[in-house]
Design a protein around this motif. Structure first.
Motif, short mmCIF file in Angstrom:
data_model
loop_
_atom_site.label_atom_id
_atom_site.label_comp_id
_atom_site.label_asym_id
_atom_site.label_seq_id
_atom_site.Cartn_x
_atom_site.Cartn_y
_atom_site.Cartn_z
N UNK A 101 0.84 -1.21 0.00
CA UNK A 101 0.00 0.00 0.00
C UNK A 101 0.87 1.25 0.00
N UNK A 102 0.48 2.23 -0.82
CA UNK A 102 1.19 3.51 -0.85
C UNK A 102 0.85 4.30 0.40
N UNK A 103 1.89 4.69 1.13
CA UNK A 103 1.73 5.44 2.36
C UNK A 103 2.61 6.68 2.29
N UNK A 104 2.61 7.48 3.34
CA UNK A 104 3.50 8.63 3.45
C UNK A 104 4.10 8.64 4.84
N UNK A 105 5.37 9.05 4.91
CA UNK A 105 5.98 9.29 6.21
C UNK A 105 6.32 10.77 6.31
N UNK A 106 5.86 11.40 7.37
CA UNK A 106 6.11 12.81 7.59
C UNK A 106 7.52 12.99 8.13
N UNK A 148 -6.94 7.04 -9.08
CA UNK A 148 -6.35 6.19 -10.13
C UNK A 148 -5.45 5.14 -9.49
N UNK A 149 -6.10 4.10 -8.92
CA UNK A 149 -5.35 3.05 -8.22
C UNK A 149 -4.39 2.31 -9.14
N UNK A 150 -3.27 1.94 -8.56
CA UNK A 150 -2.29 1.16 -9.32
C UNK A 150 -1.44 1.97 -10.26
N UNK A 151 -1.50 3.30 -10.17
CA UNK A 151 -0.77 4.16 -11.09
C UNK A 151 0.42 4.83 -10.42
N UNK A 285 -13.09 19.85 -9.38
CA UNK A 285 -13.64 18.49 -9.33
C UNK A 285 -12.92 17.62 -8.30
N UNK A 286 -12.00 18.19 -7.57
CA UNK A 286 -11.24 17.45 -6.56
C UNK A 286 -12.08 17.26 -5.30
N UNK A 287 -12.04 16.12 -4.62
CA UNK A 287 -11.22 14.93 -4.89
C UNK A 287 -11.95 13.83 -5.65
N UNK A 288 -12.98 14.16 -6.41
CA UNK A 288 -13.78 13.13 -7.08
C UNK A 288 -13.27 12.86 -8.49
N UNK A 289 -11.97 12.92 -8.69
CA UNK A 289 -11.40 12.65 -10.00
C UNK A 289 -11.68 11.21 -10.41
N UNK A 290 -11.79 11.02 -11.71
CA UNK A 290 -12.05 9.68 -12.26
C UNK A 290 -10.91 9.27 -13.19
N UNK A 291 -9.73 9.10 -12.62
CA UNK A 291 -8.60 8.64 -13.42
C UNK A 291 -7.60 9.74 -13.71
N UNK A 292 -6.51 9.36 -14.38
CA UNK A 292 -5.41 10.29 -14.63
C UNK A 292 -5.79 11.39 -15.61
N UNK A 293 -6.91 11.26 -16.30
CA UNK A 293 -7.32 12.33 -17.22
C UNK A 293 -7.63 13.62 -16.47
N UNK A 294 -7.74 13.54 -15.14
CA UNK A 294 -7.90 14.77 -14.36
C UNK A 294 -6.73 15.72 -14.59
#
Length: 345
Positions: A101-106, A148-151, A285-294
């Motif tokens: 899973x993609x995470x972030x560390x501050x 855009x999961x998996x991108x 339209x953020x955060x309801x983007x529908x893919x990388x075309x955003x």
């Protein structure tokens, strides 16, 4: 009294609340810093931030060393390092991968932790604004991974021209969003980011022009593309800092107080204004983007920005990318097929 409790799915895991301190000796002092950071996290949860992807927090007196040693969880070409473009970075929401899973560390320089506890309002607001800015990156990364999961952190799934323009322009969205979110906490941040843009503008435009001129000596299409796209990426990012801060302060139709005159007097104004429009379009339209075309509006700005500097790009019918470099004296354009589909320069 506010009795709001954030949804459980927005909450960091128990590990995500954990603070690691590097180079500190006084335990009571580090405890106060941790409590301050946790208070900021809780406040953001209460206004709807999804921080479930926060893997943890590091506050380090050896910031550069801690970045370099961070286990990213995926292969990278180089270790993390503080940004050095017209200033030295002191904080980062570092993307990592944990259990797929993609995470972030501050990651915070010790000076940010100290600022959070300062009795001087200017210092404390700087620390607060910085922490919120980076936690906004955590929130934004999670939203993009859902849109855009998996991108993310993988090769961009598209034609070579889209790949390169996404790489060039995506940082502009990242910094626009996070500065817009944190600007009201420290209005003086506008002066800071605007000074960077004002200082860098002439230099970056000169670097673009020099890369274009140098091409007609070395004739290396890959080199001129790399040099011009890397420089334009920095210029768009610095512009996005200013645009995000202006929008966050409700001054969205303005220019920066220092950089504005320079921009209006330069060939960069059209790009700057187009960038403002594209970022606002994405934000609408953020955060309801529908893919990388955003990111299509931002990719288009990046391509037009390079064209304004004499570097023209086009896709071919067989999925390759043509590059034209226009001579500064408007002689016959040079053309070369420089990259093929799936092989970014």
């Amino acid at each position: 009294m506010n009795d709001y409790v954030p949804p459980p799915e927005f909450m960091p895991s128990e590990a995500g609340w954990g603070c690691t301190f590097v180079g500190f000796e006084e335990r009571e002092f580090t405890k106060r810093i941790a409590e301050s950071v946790h208070g900021i996290i809780w406040a953001l949860l209460e206004v709807g931030y999804d921080l479930s992807r926060l893997e943890g927090i590091t506050v380090s007196a050896r910031y550069a060393e801690s970045l370099a040693e961070l286990d990213r969880g995926f292969e990278t070409s180089a270790p993390l390092a503080p940004t050095q473009e017209y200033g030295t970075g002191m904080a980062m929401a570092a993307p990592i991968v944990r259990e797929g899973k993609i995470m972030s560390r501050l990651m915070l320089d010790a000076s940010i932790g100290v600022a959070l506890l300062s009795e001087i309002e200017q210092e404390r607001s700087f620390g607060l604004c910085t922490a919120v800015h980076e936690l906004a990156h955590v929130f934004d990364l999670a939203n993009k991974d859902k849109a855009f999961p998996g991108v993310l952190l993988k090769p961009y799934p598209g034609p070579i021209l889209e790949v390169e323009m996404f790489k060039l322009s995506s940082l502009a969205w990242d910094e626009y969003f996070t500065t817009e979110q944190s600007a009201r906490l420290r209005p003086a941040s506008l002066d800071d980011c605007d000074e960077v843009l004002e200082t860098a503008l002439d230099d970056l435009l000169a670097r673009l022009a020099e890369a274009r001129r140098a091409f007609f000596t070395h004739r290396d299409f890959g080199r001129v593309f790399r040099e011009m796209s890397t420089t334009m990426q920095i210029l768009l990012k610095f512009s996005a800092y200013v645009l995000g801060t202006l929008d966050g302060l409700g001054r969205g139709d303005e220019y920066g107080p220092k950089s504005g005159d320079k921009i209006r007097a330069s060939r960069f104004q059209t790009t700057f204004d187009s960038l403002r429009q594209a970022l606002r379009q994405m934000a609408s339209t953020y955060p309801t983007w529908q893919g990388v075309e955003a990111f299509a509006p931002l990719r288009a700005v990046a391509q037009r920005a390079l064209e304004a500097e004499g570097l023209h790009l086009a896709m071919t019918d067989d999925g390759q990318m043509n590059i034209w470099v226009l001579h500064p004296e408007n002689f016959t354009p040079q053309q070369h097929m420089a990259a093929s589909l799936g092989q970014p320069i």
